[in-house]
Scaffold this motif. Sequence first.
Motif, short mmCIF file in Angstrom:
data_model
loop_
_atom_site.label_atom_id
_atom_site.label_comp_id
_atom_site.label_asym_id
_atom_site.label_seq_id
_atom_site.Cartn_x
_atom_site.Cartn_y
_atom_site.Cartn_z
N PRO A 119 17.97 -11.03 -16.45
CA PRO A 119 17.71 -12.43 -16.11
C PRO A 119 16.51 -12.54 -15.18
CG PRO A 119 19.64 -11.64 -14.93
CD PRO A 119 19.26 -10.57 -15.90
N GLY A 120 15.77 -13.61 -15.36
CA GLY A 120 14.59 -13.84 -14.55
C GLY A 120 13.32 -13.96 -15.35
N ARG A 151 17.36 -22.08 -14.71
CA ARG A 151 17.45 -22.42 -13.29
C ARG A 151 17.28 -21.17 -12.44
NH1 ARG A 151 22.76 -25.09 -11.71
NH2 ARG A 151 22.33 -26.48 -13.45
N GLY A 152 16.46 -21.31 -11.39
CA GLY A 152 16.18 -20.18 -10.52
C GLY A 152 14.98 -19.37 -10.92
N PRO A 158 12.75 -22.16 -8.54
CA PRO A 158 12.80 -20.69 -8.49
C PRO A 158 13.48 -20.15 -7.23
CG PRO A 158 10.60 -21.46 -7.96
CD PRO A 158 11.37 -22.66 -8.45
N VAL A 159 14.24 -19.09 -7.41
CA VAL A 159 14.75 -18.32 -6.27
C VAL A 159 13.56 -17.62 -5.63
CG1 VAL A 159 16.21 -16.40 -5.56
CG2 VAL A 159 17.02 -18.01 -7.29
N GLU A 160 13.42 -17.78 -4.34
CA GLU A 160 12.32 -17.14 -3.61
C GLU A 160 12.90 -16.24 -2.53
OE1 GLU A 160 9.91 -20.34 -2.25
OE2 GLU A 160 9.10 -20.80 -4.24
N LEU A 388 10.55 -12.82 -10.84
CA LEU A 388 11.46 -12.09 -11.72
C LEU A 388 12.52 -11.31 -10.97
CD1 LEU A 388 12.26 -10.85 -14.50
CD2 LEU A 388 10.57 -9.08 -14.02
N MET A 389 12.11 -10.48 -10.00
CA MET A 389 13.07 -9.62 -9.32
C MET A 389 14.04 -10.43 -8.46
SD MET A 389 12.21 -6.89 -10.71
CE MET A 389 13.51 -5.94 -9.93
N SER A 390 13.55 -11.52 -7.89
CA SER A 390 14.42 -12.38 -7.08
C SER A 390 15.46 -13.06 -7.95
CB SER A 390 13.57 -13.42 -6.35
OG SER A 390 12.62 -12.81 -5.51
N ALA A 391 15.03 -13.65 -9.05
CA ALA A 391 15.97 -14.31 -9.95
C ALA A 391 16.92 -13.31 -10.59
CB ALA A 391 15.20 -15.08 -11.03
N ASN A 392 16.41 -12.14 -10.91
CA ASN A 392 17.25 -11.12 -11.53
C ASN A 392 18.43 -10.76 -10.64
OD1 ASN A 392 17.66 -7.84 -11.77
ND2 ASN A 392 17.38 -8.82 -13.75
#
Length: 523
Positions: A119-120, A151-152, A158-160, A388-392
């Motif tokens: 995911p991400g 989402r994210g 986005p998740v940051e 990518l890595m944050s959302a993952n």
Amino acid sequence: MDTSRLLRTTGTVIAAAGLLLSGCTSGGSGTPRAAASSGGASEASSAEPTAVPAALRPYYDQKLTWRECGVPGFECTTMKVPLDYENPGAGDIDIAVSRRKATDPAKRLGSLVVNPGGPGGSGIGYLQAYAGIGYPAPVRAAYDMVSFDPRGVDRSSPVECLNGPAMDKYTQVDQTPDTPAEQALLVAAFKEFAAACQTHSQRVLPHVSTVDAARDMDVLRAALGDEKLNYVGASYGTFLGATYADLFPGRTGRLVLDGAMDPSRPAIDLNRDQTEGFETAFRAFAADCAKQTDCPLGKGSPEQIAERLKEFFRKVDAQPVPTTDRSRGALGEALATTGVIAALYDENAWPQLREALGAAINEDDGNGLLALADSYYEREQDGKYANLMSANAAVNCLDQPPAFAGPEAVEKALPSFAKASPVFGPGLAWASLNCAYWPTKASGTAQALHAKGAPPIVVVGTTRDPATPYKWARALAGQLDSGVLLTYDGDGHTAYGRGSDCIDSAINRYLLEGAAPQDGKKC
């Protein structure tokens, strides 16, 4: 080397390294960034979803307003969904969506939503760089090609977490700790990463699960005017698609799940299975490498070549290899290992991997492996990272309880991971510790998905897939009440659009005519 359960199509791993692949190229640094915003002509939804709670009706009834978004042939829009489906009054999330209309309106069947995994992974990047222009012409003629950033992810709230320089340090932390001090540094890195995510993304962290994204997909289906969802999901996207079918079997249309995950496996088993997958892929690379005149790991059996790679990693751990990147300096074991893993996603990257390993081993030049690692992490040349890595991490840590509670549990599991892969096992075991320190408690758990009542769902598995082992595809096809297994006997991650006429023909016929291949068909 935070590579645990990062499941993407091949192109999202290699594209940033500049390698042109036979399959997918998308999503990495350099992907055009479309502006997903309102403006232009509007289109009303014609689908009337049933059994929609009154509180969600405004989301299902919303009209999407499309506009050109900087990439010729593509349109973009923003869709609103509730932050919390259990409490729709808690506010909204904006979901960025893009599409390319069917090239032959007379043959149009509806929309085909695609997802590249993660995911991400950015669905919009994937659509605009590959799927919207690279899917088979008959499919693009019959379908509006559509994708969204879940989402994210990227353009959708986005998740940051860490900034670029901090991510540089994080990706270089030693993930094969040899001493208690090195263990402490690794744990501190995981804690710092999690704390940064909480600081910068507290609002969205509890609401980026795969179930949330699947429910968003149903809102998207309705807003697009489709009675049923037609979908191609790759890698992690298979879990998203299977989750949708399980939640909404009556609204499920033609689903292709390529490079399948097994939703019934708990996190520790998923991570260990994936470790086996990378070992399988490496052995295939090693057998091929031994036949080549430029193999930097020499001749011999895959076991002998694996031992030489392990020795290279040990040397790099003790004495990093120089690079020309002034911001990061030398290449250590963590990034070297990630570079190798990145190239195992596709056999077309094997020549690049031989070249990169040769430069590092024989010329004391780590630039090639560093470029591969950067492609994996979606690090751009200016030092910025995609999210990518944050959302993952955010999605994985929400979908299931952590694989390990702490370092002691990892140490107990090390022998089983080393058995799964003598080359990658220890590092991937320690990478699986990341969710132990996550600030948000998991809301999901491992469970089989059945999608009772859904029409035939095509599940595709590749026999030597590194990231989603073939046994996962067999398992998912068996769990789904209407699952149909399509097998590709080959190398690399995922199968559709990667050079097999047999695979492509079977999937194209299913998407265009609704005729699923015979269960158990092999290509």
